[in-house]
Design a protein around this motif. Sequence first.
Motif, PDB file in Angstrom:
ATOM      1  N   THR A  81       0.801  -1.231   0.000  1.00  0.00           N
ATOM      2  CA  THR A  81       0.000   0.000   0.000  1.00  0.00           C
ATOM      3  C   THR A  81       0.831   1.278   0.000  1.00  0.00           C
ATOM      4  OG1 THR A  81      -0.087   0.159   2.408  1.00  0.00           O
ATOM      5  CG2 THR A  81      -1.799  -1.173   1.327  1.00  0.00           C
ATOM      6  N   GLY A  82       2.091   1.161   0.342  1.00  0.00           N
ATOM      7  CA  GLY A  82       2.918   2.342   0.580  1.00  0.00           C
ATOM      8  C   GLY A  82       2.885   2.682   2.057  1.00  0.00           C
ATOM      9  N   ASP A  83       3.873   3.445   2.474  1.00  0.00           N
ATOM     10  CA  ASP A  83       4.061   3.745   3.891  1.00  0.00           C
ATOM     11  C   ASP A  83       2.897   4.541   4.503  1.00  0.00           C
ATOM     12  OD1 ASP A  83       5.912   3.378   6.085  1.00  0.00           O
ATOM     13  OD2 ASP A  83       6.209   5.558   6.007  1.00  0.00           O
ATOM     14  N   ALA A  84       2.502   5.619   3.856  1.00  0.00           N
ATOM     15  CA  ALA A  84       1.449   6.480   4.419  1.00  0.00           C
ATOM     16  C   ALA A  84       0.116   5.743   4.510  1.00  0.00           C
ATOM     17  CB  ALA A  84       1.298   7.747   3.589  1.00  0.00           C
ATOM     18  N   ALA A  85      -0.245   5.013   3.459  1.00  0.00           N
ATOM     19  CA  ALA A  85      -1.510   4.269   3.490  1.00  0.00           C
ATOM     20  C   ALA A  85      -1.455   3.169   4.542  1.00  0.00           C
ATOM     21  CB  ALA A  85      -1.820   3.685   2.118  1.00  0.00           C
ATOM     22  N   ALA A  86      -0.303   2.518   4.701  1.00  0.00           N
ATOM     23  CA  ALA A  86      -0.171   1.462   5.711  1.00  0.00           C
ATOM     24  C   ALA A  86      -0.412   2.023   7.110  1.00  0.00           C
ATOM     25  CB  ALA A  86       1.208   0.809   5.627  1.00  0.00           C
ATOM     26  N   ARG A  87       0.138   3.209   7.390  1.00  0.00           N
ATOM     27  CA  ARG A  87      -0.083   3.839   8.703  1.00  0.00           C
ATOM     28  C   ARG A  87      -1.564   4.169   8.889  1.00  0.00           C
ATOM     29  NH1 ARG A  87       4.823   6.309   7.758  1.00  0.00           N
ATOM     30  NH2 ARG A  87       3.854   8.188   6.951  1.00  0.00           N
ATOM     31  N   ALA A  88      -2.197   4.705   7.854  1.00  0.00           N
ATOM     32  CA  ALA A  88      -3.611   5.068   7.957  1.00  0.00           C
ATOM     33  C   ALA A  88      -4.498   3.825   8.124  1.00  0.00           C
ATOM     34  CB  ALA A  88      -4.040   5.866   6.718  1.00  0.00           C
ATOM     35  N   ILE A  89      -4.210   2.782   7.385  1.00  0.00           N
ATOM     36  CA  ILE A  89      -4.997   1.543   7.497  1.00  0.00           C
ATOM     37  C   ILE A  89      -4.789   0.926   8.870  1.00  0.00           C
ATOM     38  CG2 ILE A  89      -5.253  -0.817   6.620  1.00  0.00           C
ATOM     39  CD1 ILE A  89      -4.441   0.399   3.825  1.00  0.00           C
ATOM     40  N   SER A  90      -3.567   0.933   9.350  1.00  0.00           N
ATOM     41  CA  SER A  90      -3.281   0.393  10.680  1.00  0.00           C
ATOM     42  C   SER A  90      -4.079   1.141  11.751  1.00  0.00           C
ATOM     43  CB  SER A  90      -1.776   0.486  10.963  1.00  0.00           C
ATOM     44  OG  SER A  90      -1.474  -0.013  12.232  1.00  0.00           O
ATOM     45  N   ALA A  91      -4.131   2.463  11.640  1.00  0.00           N
ATOM     46  CA  ALA A  91      -4.898   3.264  12.606  1.00  0.00           C
ATOM     47  C   ALA A  91      -6.385   2.957  12.497  1.00  0.00           C
ATOM     48  CB  ALA A  91      -4.646   4.751  12.376  1.00  0.00           C
ATOM     49  N   LEU A  92      -6.885   2.823  11.281  1.00  0.00           N
ATOM     50  CA  LEU A  92      -8.296   2.483  11.081  1.00  0.00           C
ATOM     51  C   LEU A  92      -8.623   1.125  11.693  1.00  0.00           C
ATOM     52  CD1 LEU A  92     -11.103   2.882   9.714  1.00  0.00           C
ATOM     53  CD2 LEU A  92     -10.106   1.755   7.701  1.00  0.00           C
ATOM     54  N   VAL A  93      -7.795   0.136  11.395  1.00  0.00           N
ATOM     55  CA  VAL A  93      -8.013  -1.221  11.908  1.00  0.00           C
ATOM     56  C   VAL A  93      -7.951  -1.230  13.434  1.00  0.00           C
ATOM     57  CG1 VAL A  93      -6.904  -3.498  12.042  1.00  0.00           C
ATOM     58  CG2 VAL A  93      -7.314  -2.432   9.824  1.00  0.00           C
ATOM     59  N   ASP A  94      -6.954  -0.546  13.998  1.00  0.00           N
ATOM     60  CA  ASP A  94      -6.827  -0.487  15.452  1.00  0.00           C
ATOM     61  C   ASP A  94      -8.068   0.156  16.079  1.00  0.00           C
ATOM     62  OD1 ASP A  94      -4.893  -1.599  17.051  1.00  0.00           O
ATOM     63  OD2 ASP A  94      -3.761   0.254  17.311  1.00  0.00           O
ATOM     64  N   GLY A  95      -8.521   1.256  15.484  1.00  0.00           N
ATOM     65  CA  GLY A  95      -9.712   1.925  15.999  1.00  0.00           C
ATOM     66  C   GLY A  95     -10.947   1.059  15.891  1.00  0.00           C
TER      67      GLY A  95
ATOM     68  N   PRO B 296     -17.563  -6.565   8.056  1.00  0.00           N
ATOM     69  CA  PRO B 296     -16.396  -6.601   7.173  1.00  0.00           C
ATOM     70  C   PRO B 296     -16.536  -5.791   5.878  1.00  0.00           C
ATOM     71  CG  PRO B 296     -16.914  -8.800   7.954  1.00  0.00           C
ATOM     72  CD  PRO B 296     -18.033  -7.906   8.384  1.00  0.00           C
ATOM     73  N   GLU B 297     -17.728  -5.758   5.294  1.00  0.00           N
ATOM     74  CA  GLU B 297     -17.876  -5.046   4.021  1.00  0.00           C
ATOM     75  C   GLU B 297     -17.641  -3.543   4.192  1.00  0.00           C
ATOM     76  OE1 GLU B 297     -20.253  -7.251   5.189  1.00  0.00           O
ATOM     77  OE2 GLU B 297     -19.558  -8.909   3.945  1.00  0.00           O
ATOM     78  N   GLY B 298     -18.177  -2.970   5.244  1.00  0.00           N
ATOM     79  CA  GLY B 298     -17.966  -1.539   5.501  1.00  0.00           C
ATOM     80  C   GLY B 298     -16.519  -1.217   5.800  1.00  0.00           C
ATOM     81  N   LEU B 299     -15.874  -2.061   6.579  1.00  0.00           N
ATOM     82  CA  LEU B 299     -14.458  -1.854   6.884  1.00  0.00           C
ATOM     83  C   LEU B 299     -13.616  -1.991   5.623  1.00  0.00           C
ATOM     84  CD1 LEU B 299     -12.225  -1.305   8.933  1.00  0.00           C
ATOM     85  CD2 LEU B 299     -12.198  -3.763   9.453  1.00  0.00           C
ATOM     86  N   ALA B 300     -13.945  -2.975   4.792  1.00  0.00           N
ATOM     87  CA  ALA B 300     -13.199  -3.170   3.541  1.00  0.00           C
ATOM     88  C   ALA B 300     -13.328  -1.943   2.641  1.00  0.00           C
ATOM     89  CB  ALA B 300     -13.695  -4.418   2.804  1.00  0.00           C
ATOM     90  N   ALA B 301     -14.523  -1.350   2.584  1.00  0.00           N
ATOM     91  CA  ALA B 301     -14.713  -0.148   1.761  1.00  0.00           C
ATOM     92  C   ALA B 301     -13.830   0.992   2.271  1.00  0.00           C
ATOM     93  CB  ALA B 301     -16.183   0.271   1.769  1.00  0.00           C
ATOM     94  N   ALA B 302     -13.755   1.170   3.582  1.00  0.00           N
ATOM     95  CA  ALA B 302     -12.909   2.228   4.154  1.00  0.00           C
ATOM     96  C   ALA B 302     -11.435   1.937   3.870  1.00  0.00           C
ATOM     97  CB  ALA B 302     -13.163   2.342   5.651  1.00  0.00           C
ATOM     98  N   ILE B 303     -11.021   0.690   3.947  1.00  0.00           N
ATOM     99  CA  ILE B 303      -9.625   0.333   3.657  1.00  0.00           C
ATOM    100  C   ILE B 303      -9.314   0.618   2.184  1.00  0.00           C
ATOM    101  CG2 ILE B 303      -7.991  -1.587   3.483  1.00  0.00           C
ATOM    102  CD1 ILE B 303      -9.407  -2.782   6.001  1.00  0.00           C
ATOM    103  N   ARG B 304     -10.246   0.265   1.302  1.00  0.00           N
ATOM    104  CA  ARG B 304     -10.031   0.548  -0.133  1.00  0.00           C
ATOM    105  C   ARG B 304      -9.863   2.053  -0.380  1.00  0.00           C
ATOM    106  NH1 ARG B 304     -14.159  -3.472  -0.528  1.00  0.00           N
ATOM    107  NH2 ARG B 304     -13.146  -5.429  -1.069  1.00  0.00           N
ATOM    108  N   ASP B 305     -10.649   2.857   0.315  1.00  0.00           N
ATOM    109  CA  ASP B 305     -10.511   4.320   0.181  1.00  0.00           C
ATOM    110  C   ASP B 305      -9.118   4.775   0.604  1.00  0.00           C
ATOM    111  OD1 ASP B 305     -13.094   4.578  -0.785  1.00  0.00           O
ATOM    112  OD2 ASP B 305     -13.935   5.268   1.134  1.00  0.00           O
ATOM    113  N   LEU B 306      -8.605   4.193   1.671  1.00  0.00           N
ATOM    114  CA  LEU B 306      -7.268   4.581   2.145  1.00  0.00           C
ATOM    115  C   LEU B 306      -6.174   4.099   1.205  1.00  0.00           C
ATOM    116  CD1 LEU B 306      -7.716   4.014   5.970  1.00  0.00           C
ATOM    117  CD2 LEU B 306      -7.511   6.198   4.779  1.00  0.00           C
ATOM    118  N   ILE B 307      -6.389   2.961   0.587  1.00  0.00           N
ATOM    119  CA  ILE B 307      -5.386   2.440  -0.359  1.00  0.00           C
ATOM    120  C   ILE B 307      -5.277   3.382  -1.556  1.00  0.00           C
ATOM    121  CG2 ILE B 307      -4.870   0.588  -1.999  1.00  0.00           C
ATOM    122  CD1 ILE B 307      -6.022  -1.380   0.099  1.00  0.00           C
ATOM    123  N   ARG B 308      -6.436   3.933  -1.990  1.00  0.00           N
ATOM    124  CA  ARG B 308      -6.431   4.861  -3.132  1.00  0.00           C
ATOM    125  C   ARG B 308      -5.759   6.143  -2.719  1.00  0.00           C
ATOM    126  NH1 ARG B 308     -12.560   4.054  -4.516  1.00  0.00           N
ATOM    127  NH2 ARG B 308     -12.373   2.295  -3.271  1.00  0.00           N
TER     128      ARG B 308
END
Length: 180
Positions: free
Chosen positions: A140-154, A168-180
């Motif tokens: 995902t790249g460094d910045a997206a990895a940090r953001a996804i990690s924070a989202l998952v932790d929260g 899971p579907e809602g969380l996956a959609a938010a993760i996809r947004d962060l990957i973009r």
Amino acid sequence: MVNARRDPEGRKRALAAAVVEVVAEVGVGKTTHRMVASRAGVPLGATTYYFPTLPDLIAAGLALVSDSVAADLADWRAAIEREPDDLAGALSRLVAAYVADQPKALLEYELYLAAARVPALRPLARAWLDGVHAMLAPRTGDAAARAISALVDGAMLQAVVTGEAIEPEGLAAAIRDLIR
């Protein structure tokens, strides 16, 4: 009861396992040497013999949980590698399954948060943060990895606090947004 003369390492392992159980029941702030000794079935003096301070005793429990976290991260890495085209879906399903085991998730978060108050515990608690980041950053790249990690932790923390399942579907959609 473990016989210290024959198995001091067994007694230390029993105390570490007992502290994990006690912390899960009453939290870090209410854990005492006496409670851990009782749970482990050893004399009170054994706790301070092997772990002179309460932070030392808590650290032994955290180290035990840390081994479990390392195994979980290895499992997560393997699951994500099996789904190379759907990182967000795979990760969200893993998160949902993790918090479905409420007692384990609560225990690990209790110990994880204890690191905020006990600096000696921070390196062990960082194992989770660093492990998730290392798993995600190459894809995902460094910045997206940090953001996804924070989202998952929260998301996991909210699920532990509320007792509600993660969708899971809602969380996956938010993760996809962060990957973009």
